[in-house]
Each structure stands twice: as C-alpha cells, then as structure tokens.
Design a protein around this motif. Structure first.
Motif, PDB file in Angstrom:
ATOM      1  N   SER A 133      61.811  11.332 -52.187  1.00 21.46           N
ATOM      2  CA  SER A 133      60.965  12.478 -51.839  1.00 21.46           C
ATOM      3  C   SER A 133      61.581  13.785 -52.325  1.00 21.46           C
ATOM      4  N   CYS A 134      62.906  13.917 -52.225  1.00 21.53           N
ATOM      5  CA  CYS A 134      63.566  15.136 -52.709  1.00 21.53           C
ATOM      6  C   CYS A 134      63.395  15.285 -54.226  1.00 21.53           C
ATOM      7  N   GLN A 135      63.543  14.181 -54.948  1.00 18.73           N
ATOM      8  CA  GLN A 135      63.333  14.234 -56.397  1.00 18.73           C
ATOM      9  C   GLN A 135      61.898  14.618 -56.728  1.00 18.73           C
ATOM     10  N   ARG A 136      60.959  14.119 -55.940  1.00 19.46           N
ATOM     11  CA  ARG A 136      59.554  14.447 -56.163  1.00 19.46           C
ATOM     12  C   ARG A 136      59.309  15.938 -55.961  1.00 19.46           C
ATOM     13  N   TYR A 137      59.913  16.531 -54.924  1.00 21.54           N
ATOM     14  CA  TYR A 137      59.747  17.959 -54.681  1.00 21.54           C
ATOM     15  C   TYR A 137      60.244  18.786 -55.864  1.00 21.54           C
ATOM     16  N   LEU A 138      61.429  18.436 -56.348  1.00 21.15           N
ATOM     17  CA  LEU A 138      61.989  19.194 -57.469  1.00 21.15           C
ATOM     18  C   LEU A 138      61.128  19.035 -58.711  1.00 21.15           C
ATOM     19  N   ALA A 139      60.583  17.852 -58.925  1.00 25.85           N
ATOM     20  CA  ALA A 139      59.718  17.644 -60.080  1.00 25.85           C
ATOM     21  C   ALA A 139      58.459  18.497 -59.977  1.00 25.85           C
ATOM     22  N   LEU A 140      57.879  18.571 -58.777  1.00 24.40           N
ATOM     23  CA  LEU A 140      56.680  19.389 -58.583  1.00 24.40           C
ATOM     24  C   LEU A 140      56.966  20.871 -58.778  1.00 24.40           C
ATOM     25  N   LEU A 141      58.213  21.258 -58.542  1.00 22.49           N
ATOM     26  CA  LEU A 141      58.600  22.662 -58.722  1.00 22.49           C
ATOM     27  C   LEU A 141      59.127  22.941 -60.128  1.00 22.49           C
ATOM     28  N   SER A 175      64.694  24.206 -47.351  1.00 21.46           N
ATOM     29  CA  SER A 175      64.273  24.417 -45.960  1.00 21.46           C
ATOM     30  C   SER A 175      63.046  25.321 -45.913  1.00 21.46           C
ATOM     31  N   LEU A 176      63.027  26.343 -46.755  1.00 23.08           N
ATOM     32  CA  LEU A 176      61.855  27.209 -46.855  1.00 23.08           C
ATOM     33  C   LEU A 176      60.641  26.435 -47.362  1.00 23.08           C
ATOM     34  N   LEU A 177      60.877  25.525 -48.308  1.00 22.21           N
ATOM     35  CA  LEU A 177      59.785  24.688 -48.800  1.00 22.21           C
ATOM     36  C   LEU A 177      59.175  23.886 -47.658  1.00 22.21           C
ATOM     37  N   HIS A 178      60.016  23.363 -46.781  1.00 20.36           N
ATOM     38  CA  HIS A 178      59.521  22.609 -45.640  1.00 20.36           C
ATOM     39  C   HIS A 178      58.684  23.504 -44.714  1.00 20.36           C
ATOM     40  N   THR A 179      59.104  24.757 -44.530  1.00 26.39           N
ATOM     41  CA  THR A 179      58.347  25.699 -43.705  1.00 26.39           C
ATOM     42  C   THR A 179      56.984  25.985 -44.310  1.00 26.39           C
ATOM     43  N   MET A 180      56.929  26.131 -45.633  1.00 29.17           N
ATOM     44  CA  MET A 180      55.688  26.506 -46.312  1.00 29.17           C
ATOM     45  C   MET A 180      54.817  25.307 -46.664  1.00 29.17           C
ATOM     46  N   MET A 181      55.244  24.119 -46.316  1.00 31.43           N
ATOM     47  CA  MET A 181      54.512  22.911 -46.696  1.00 31.43           C
ATOM     48  C   MET A 181      53.044  22.944 -46.275  1.00 31.43           C
ATOM     49  N   PRO A 182      52.690  23.453 -45.089  1.00 35.21           N
ATOM     50  CA  PRO A 182      51.266  23.468 -44.701  1.00 35.21           C
ATOM     51  C   PRO A 182      50.385  24.297 -45.633  1.00 35.21           C
ATOM     52  N   ALA A 183      50.993  25.187 -46.423  1.00 32.56           N
ATOM     53  CA  ALA A 183      50.203  26.049 -47.302  1.00 32.56           C
ATOM     54  C   ALA A 183      50.194  25.558 -48.746  1.00 32.56           C
ATOM     55  N   LEU A 184      50.793  24.386 -48.997  1.00 32.18           N
ATOM     56  CA  LEU A 184      50.872  23.864 -50.359  1.00 32.18           C
ATOM     57  C   LEU A 184      49.843  22.765 -50.588  1.00 32.18           C
ATOM     58  N   ASP A 185      49.665  22.390 -51.852  1.00 32.70           N
ATOM     59  CA  ASP A 185      48.601  21.457 -52.211  1.00 32.70           C
ATOM     60  C   ASP A 185      48.945  20.032 -51.797  1.00 32.70           C
ATOM     61  N   SER A 186      48.002  19.125 -52.017  1.00 32.31           N
ATOM     62  CA  SER A 186      48.104  17.756 -51.519  1.00 32.31           C
ATOM     63  C   SER A 186      49.227  16.962 -52.163  1.00 32.31           C
ATOM     64  N   ARG A 187      49.751  17.389 -53.307  1.00 34.67           N
ATOM     65  CA  ARG A 187      50.865  16.656 -53.904  1.00 34.67           C
ATOM     66  C   ARG A 187      52.100  16.775 -53.021  1.00 34.67           C
ATOM     67  N   PHE A 188      52.306  17.954 -52.432  1.00 33.57           N
ATOM     68  CA  PHE A 188      53.451  18.156 -51.545  1.00 33.57           C
ATOM     69  C   PHE A 188      53.224  17.467 -50.205  1.00 33.57           C
TER      70      PHE A 188
END
Length: 797
Positions: free
Chosen positions: A338-346, A457-470
């Motif tokens: 999941s961490c690798q997926r986050y970095l790839a999406l970013l 950690s900020l990414l986790h906070t903002m997750m509700p405002a991100l698209d369905s891939r996240f």
C-alpha cells in the motif's frame, strides 16, 4: 282442587262421620298430598270410607293451616332471596365483563383510537406493514440472533433454533456469540435490509442527512455553507477529476519532499507546528482536550490539553509475553504494497520509492514498540499524568512543546507553566529519543525519513478528500488486515465530515426539530418508573441498597440541549471567513480541518459542557443524567407518533441504558437478577428445545444480568406507558394497532442495537414479549405455541 262427583257430595252430607279423629303425625299440607281417584271404586262402602277420611283431612284446622302457611312463606322468601342474589350476581358480572372488554379494547384494539395520519406516522405504518407481526408468528418470530436471517411479512420462516447463540444444535460449531456470516446478502436479495430499525448512530446520521439535504433556513449563510460543504463532499465526479494534483500542490507548500527529489530541507519543528495548526495532523502524538477525572472538586469546568500516543499507520499487535507492542509480521507485506502504491500515485520514481518506503516502515516500527494498549496503561497507572509544559520539555526535548502547542491552540496564550495531561509518558520519552536519533543520522540528511513520515501522515489526514485510487488502496489494505465491515456509504462519510466543522450549525438545526416537551416527558416518566423498580428488588444487603438509592435520588435527568440559543446572525458571523468552492472538495476539506482545530481551541476555554450532537446514549455529568438530542429522531421517536410507539422503542432503550449505567454490579447486589433471568431462560428453553433437543446449558453471571436488564427495561417502559395513559387516557394508532399491542410490536422492531453489552444477550430481545404475555392479560392474543404443552405451566417472571 279437582271437582267431586255430585252423588258423593249427597252421601257425605247425610252421613257425617261420628268417630273422633285418631291421633297422628302432622300430615303434609293437602296442597301437596291430596289426590283423587281416576276410576270408579269397586264398592261404594270402601269409597265412602276413603272420602270420609279425606274430608277429615280437609276440614278446617287452624293450627295446621297456620303451620302450612308458615312453611310456604319460608320457602317463598328463600326462593325470592336466591333469585335476588342471582340477579345481583348477574348484574355485577355483566358490569365487570363490560368494563373488562372496554379496558381490553382500549388497550389492544386500534379501532377505538384515532389513527395518526402525520407524514412520520405514514412512514412508520409502511415500515410496520413490511415487518413480521410477532402476534401472528409467535413460535418462529423470536428465535433469531443479530446477523441471522430475518422473517418478513411474506417469508416462510426458517428452522427454529438455527443461529441461536448457545443453542444445542450450534454447540458443535464452537461459534457461540459470533454473527452469522453469509446471511447479509440473502437478506438484501429478499429486500429485508431495512426490515429492522437500525442502530442509534446510523439513525441519527440519516436524520442529519435529511437536515443537510433539506431547504430549511435558506437565509442563513452559515447553514448554506454547511450544506455547500456537504454537497461538495458528495460530488465524487469533481474529486475524481482533480486526482492527486491538489495534494501534490500541498506538498510544495510544505517545502516539497525528498521522494520527488525536490525538498527545501525545512525545519523539523516548524513543519510539525504547521501540520498541527493548519491541517490538524499529529504524526508523532495525539492531542485532544478534556477534564482530569482525578480532580474531585464538585462541578469543576477546568479542561486540559491531553497528549497521547498516536494512531500509527503501520499495523501493530501486543505481545502479552514480552509486554511490548510490535509490528504485525503477517501484515507487513500488504502494508508495504500500500505504501508503494501511494508513492506511485504521487508520481514518485519507481527506482527510489522502495528506499523511502523501507525507511518509513523502519521508523514506524520503532514508534510501534513504544506504544501500549489502553488496558496495560491503565494497569500501570500511566493515564492522566499531570506535568507542566516545562517539565515535559525536559523529558522529551526533541519536540518544541510550547511552540507546537501554541500553534495548535492559537490564539490562546500558553506558557511553560501550564499543565498538560499525558496518557503514555514512556512512549513520549521514547519517541523523543527516536526522533533525535534519526535527525542526527547525517547519512540520511538528504532523504529526511522524518519529513517523509510527516508527509505520509498528512496524506492519511487528507485521504477523505482524494480520489478513489487512494481510498481504494486504503480499503484493500483494510481487507488484507481482516476487516470485513465493508465500505461505508459516501453520504455517511460526508455527514460525519460536515459535523466536524459545523457542529454548532447542526446542533442548532437539530434543537429546532427536537420536541423538547415530549422528550422531557418520556425522560421523567421512565426515570420515575425506574426509581420505583429499585424498591421491588430483593437486595443482598442494606448497605448496597442505600448506596444505590442515594445515588439515584441525587440525579436530575434532563434533555441535553444548548442553554444558549445561537441566532442566525451569530452563526453567520462565526463562519463568515469560510469560503467554500463548489468545484474543489479538497480545498474545502483543508478549511474544514482549520475549523475543527478552532473547535478544539474553544473547547479548552469553554465553561459549560456543549452538547455532543453525535451522542446517542445517556451519560452522567456531575449530578445530572443527560439525554442527548440525537436520540429523539425518527424512526426511533417522533412527537406525532402514538405514545405507545415512543415508549416501546425509546422508552425501552432509555431504561436499558439507565440500568446499565447505574446498576453495573446488580448481579452481586440483588437476588432478583438470578431468579428473573432463570425464569426468562426457562421460557426460552421451552420453545428452543422443542426445535432441537440436544442438551441444556446454563447462563453465565454476565448473561443472567443482561437478560434481567433487558427484561426489566421492557417492564419499566411498559409501566411508564400505562402511567402516561392514566394521566392522558387518549392515544392514537398506527396500522390499526394501538396501546399495548402497538407498544410491543414497536419494541419487536428493535434489532442489533449496538451497545457494548450485546454479546452477553443469549436470546433475541423480542422473545421477551412472550414472557411478558405468558401469564398476564396485557396482550391481545396468546403467544403460546400450540405444539408446546409445557408453556402454560411456566411461572410469571
């Protein structure tokens, strides 16, 4: 008398008897004895002799006539007395029968009550028509558990006993207290998903959803801003279109990050303060506001900043042998993915992402070892440890505590002499050492694992405002960790997020819709009946009874609502600086986080306890027993409902909450608990064993207490309702049901109410209706199963 022949009369007059009447016993009165011949006698002499004797009997005799008359009068008086008594008894029986029928008709039948035709009642009527009637299916209806298949009005039922926790036919599976897993889809396929009332929190969220989607208060800018935020949250199309770009722009505001190769090497404590102030993000520890329970000053309103261990992103588990936490080994692989997926999406380069992910997991694992579960910290006395900010700075110097706390609670003036409360001081000390170690690793200065940790950690906070891939990545990880709860619907998520920033607005709107008078009435009636119930218990010792009674008598139950009524102008001014975009939920969410942190700041200086709009259970505050407004929402409650329906649902829930709250140790304090629980269980086993006889098991102490609590709660609610009928005899009806039948039918709609004691209830709560109805005339029809012969001999509980 019969007519005598004329010839005989002549002979009698010529030859009267000259012999005196011999002495004899008092004869039976001639009225009952005299009989004349039906044919001519064989000779005239015998006939004359007979007639002479009979005439002697009929000659006037004053004494005999008087005696005969006395006997006749006595018989007549006795007969009249018996007739009078019979008539009186018949009249009394008729009066009783008419009264009994009138009483039963008033209690059980809906045709004597005025139908409720309000929109709320019409919806309730439609709901009841889709549900099984417990009085029509008494044998099958009650033998279900939370999560099992349910009966509908048109379903054929299911095998009795199947899915009953602890039932003999389930003993082989060793799955007592677990919910049936594969039945949810079957219920949805049959259209039974909404058959039972949902849990209280879901009901409240649905009601808040209706408020946010309505057009009330169109002239209030604060209300319109709340609804604008809610609508932007529902606009998933715009969120999908924006993708990861909004978060990448936010990273640039923080000075970039080493993952992309562009980082301005910002100061550690400056970045941490910024995250805490503007984005309500706390990577290394949690912050919240609350009172100190160790302060015994009556009515204190002092609140403190409280510092706790963080909610780590990496899955951890507690090792009871080593008494330490550790990263969950079997979940490291999906977490790494999941961490690798986050970095790839970013947009991180694949060649370097593995290095950053490895350092993030290594750093997270070190923090995890320092954490401890709540029960361990409670055992070790690590909760609510008080110290000054200056003392904290000395123990954990890696964090600029005064600067960070000042940023989080701006503009409050904090000093190093202010006290804070810690809930895991060993973690805070260890966390400071870990940060200091990683900050001083010069070989990592260019990659800055601590800065990457803060950005993720900020990414986790903002997750509700991100698209369905996240969000999809988060859900996949959750499934990998064994979480089978599924994804909550978007509307529920949006209601919760809206409440975080606009709690004052929603509290005001909810208060406007709450029927305060009706709510207070049912609160007082239930609590008063509860107090009366305490006197009926058989207490083990006088001291326990006195302590409980003293505590209960000192309480003041009331509706928990705002004491200060906010006006539209005050709300509008308070939220005037918030400008929401209809196209960018991400920017709206950033502003929401700022509102949330401002809410915490005000809470720190607030003198009175503000109502928690999301609270759905009563709670104690000093000498007050507070009932939140969020409980009084349809379909659980409505002011236009028949009182039978309100008492059958909310009345029962209130009584159950009060019993749990005020009598947590009642099993050891009263012998009544065991006796009543065993009586109810005997009723249950009579039906359950008929379905599958395979042995009988006994209830544990916790199970006995929960059975008693729920049975007593139903009795309290029913008694309170009957008392309300004495005060106000009239009540309305729904679907032709009223009074006691509507009360019990409404109660039967409660299902899977999510309280912490649900696992201890060994039977379907609706089964309690059969126990209530077993030996009383409260119920309109018998709930006994025809195939069960023992049920009639069971005692009243």
């Amino acid at each position: 008398m019969s007519e005598i022949p004329g010839g005989l009369e002549l002979q009698i007059s010529v030859q009267p008897s000259s012999q005196p009447e011999p002495e004899r016993q008092l004869p039976t009165p001639p009225l009952f004895q005299l009989s004349l011949p039906t044919q001519d006698p064989p000779n005239i002499r015998d006939q004359q002799t007979q007639l002479q004797s009979e005439l002697q009997l009929s000659e006037p005799n004053p004494e005999l006539q008087h005696r005969a008359k006395t006997v006749w009068i006595t018989h007549r008086r006795l007969l009249l007395l018996l007739l009078g008594l019979s008539l009186c008894a018949a009249i009394l029986g008729l009066v009783y029968l008419m009264h009994h029928k009138l009483k039963n008709r008033n209690i059980h039948q809906g045709d004597t009550a005025t139908p409720c035709l309000s929109p709320a009642c019409q919806r309730a009527s439609a709901h009841l028509s889709m549900s099984a009637d417990p009085f029509e299916q008494p044998c099958d209806y009650f033998l279900f558990t939370c999560g099992s298949d349910r009966l509908s009005a048109d379903s054929g039922g299911r095998q009795r006993g199947q899915g009953i926790p602890g039932h003999p036919q389930n003993q082989k599976k060793k799955t007592v207290w677990t919910e049936s897993g594969g039945s949810n889809k079957a219920r949805e396929d049959r259209g039974l998903g909404e058959e039972k009332m949902l849990d209280r929190k879901t009901v409240l969220l649905q009601y808040l959803r209706e408020i946010l989607e309505s057009n009330d208060r169109p002239n209030s800018s604060a209300v319109q801003r709340a609804r604008g935020f809610y609508r932007s949250c529902l606009d998933t199309k715009s969120i999908e279109t924006a993708g990861a770009e909004p978060f990448l722009s936010l990273i640039q505001k923080l000075g970039g990050w080493a993952v992309s190769g562009q980082w301005n090497q910002t100061d550690f404590n400056s970045t941490l303060s910024l995250l805490m102030r503007d984005y309500s993000t706390f990577p290394f520890f949690n912050l919240y506001v609350g009172k100190d329970p160790n302060e015994n000053v009556h009515g204190t309103t002092k609140r403190y900043i409280q510092i706790d261990q963080p909610d780590l992103l990496i899955p951890i588990e507690w090792n009871s042998k080593t008494q330490k936490s550790q990263a969950k080994t079997q979940t490291l692989r999906p977490f790494l993915a999941s961490c690798q997926r986050y970095l790839a999406l970013l947009g991180a380069p694949a060649s370097s992402s593995m290095i950053h992910v490895g350092m993030f997991i290594s750093l997270s694992s070190e923090f995890a070892v320092a954490t401890a579960p709540l029960h361990y910290r409670l055992l070790k006395g690590q909760l609510y440890q008080r110290m000054t900010i200056k003392q904290l700075q000395h123990l954990a110097p890696a964090i600029d505590w005064l600067g960070c706390l000042h940023a989080a609670f701006h503009p409050l003036p904090l000093t190093e002499d202010d006290h804070v409360l810690l809930h895991n001081l060993p973690y805070i000390v260890r966390m400071s050492r870990i940060i200091d170690k990683w900050l001083n690793r010069h070989e990592l200065s260019s990659s800055s694992p601590l800065h990457t940790y803060m950005v993720l950690s900020l990414l986790h906070t903002m997750m509700p405002a991100l698209d369905s891939r996240f969000t999809g990545t988060v859900n996949n990880l959750s499934v990998s960790l064994g979480n089978s709860d599924g994804v909550a619907p978007r509307w529920k998520h949006c209601v919760l997020e809206t409440e975080r920033g606009f709690d004052l607005v929603l509290t005001d709107l909810l208060s406007e819709r709450t029927a305060h008078r009706e709510a207070e009435e049912i609160i007082q009636n239930i609590f008063s009946t509860f107090q009366s119930t305490l006197h009926e218990l058989s207490w083990t010792d006088l001291n326990s009874q006195q302590l409980v009674m003293k505590k209960v008598q000192s309480l003041k139950p009331r509706l928990w609502t705002t004491t200060e009524k906010f006006r539209e102008a005050e709300h509008d001014l308070l939220f005037s600086k918030v400008t929401f975009s209809t196209q960018s939920f991400f920017s709206n969410y950033v502003q929401l986080l700022s509102l949330w942190q401002n809410r915490q700041t005000k809470l720190l200086t607030q003198q009175k306890e503000a109502p928690d709009i999301l609270s759905v259970t009563p709670f104690l505050l000093g000498d007050e027993l507070l009932f939140p407004m969020g409980i009084f929402v349809p379909p659980l409650f409505h002011p236009t409902y028949p009182r039978a329906m309100n008492y059958g649902v909310i009345g029962f829930l209130f009584a159950k909450d009060i019993l749990h709250m005020l009598l947590p140790d009642i099993y050891s304090q009263s012998e009544t608990v065991h006796a009543v629980a065993e009586c109810v269980w005997a009723h249950y086993l009579t039906v359950a064993e008929n379905a599958d006889r395979g042995g009988v098991f006994s209830l544990s102490a916790a199970q006995q207490q929960e059975v008693w609590v729920q049975y007593s709660a139903l009795q309290i609610a029913l008694q309170a309702y009957h008392q309300s009928l004495k005060d106000q005899p009239s009540d309305t009806s729904i679907s032709g049901l009223s009074h006691t039948r509507l009360f019990l039918t409404s109660f039967s709609q409660l299902k899977c109410d999510s309280d912490t004691y649900r696992e201890f209830m060994p039977l379907e709560p609706s089964f309690l209706i059969t126990v209530i109805c077993a030996q009383s005339d409260l119920c309109p029809t018998s709930l006994q199963c025809p195939s069960i012969t023992q049920q009639h001999s069971l005692q009243t509980c």
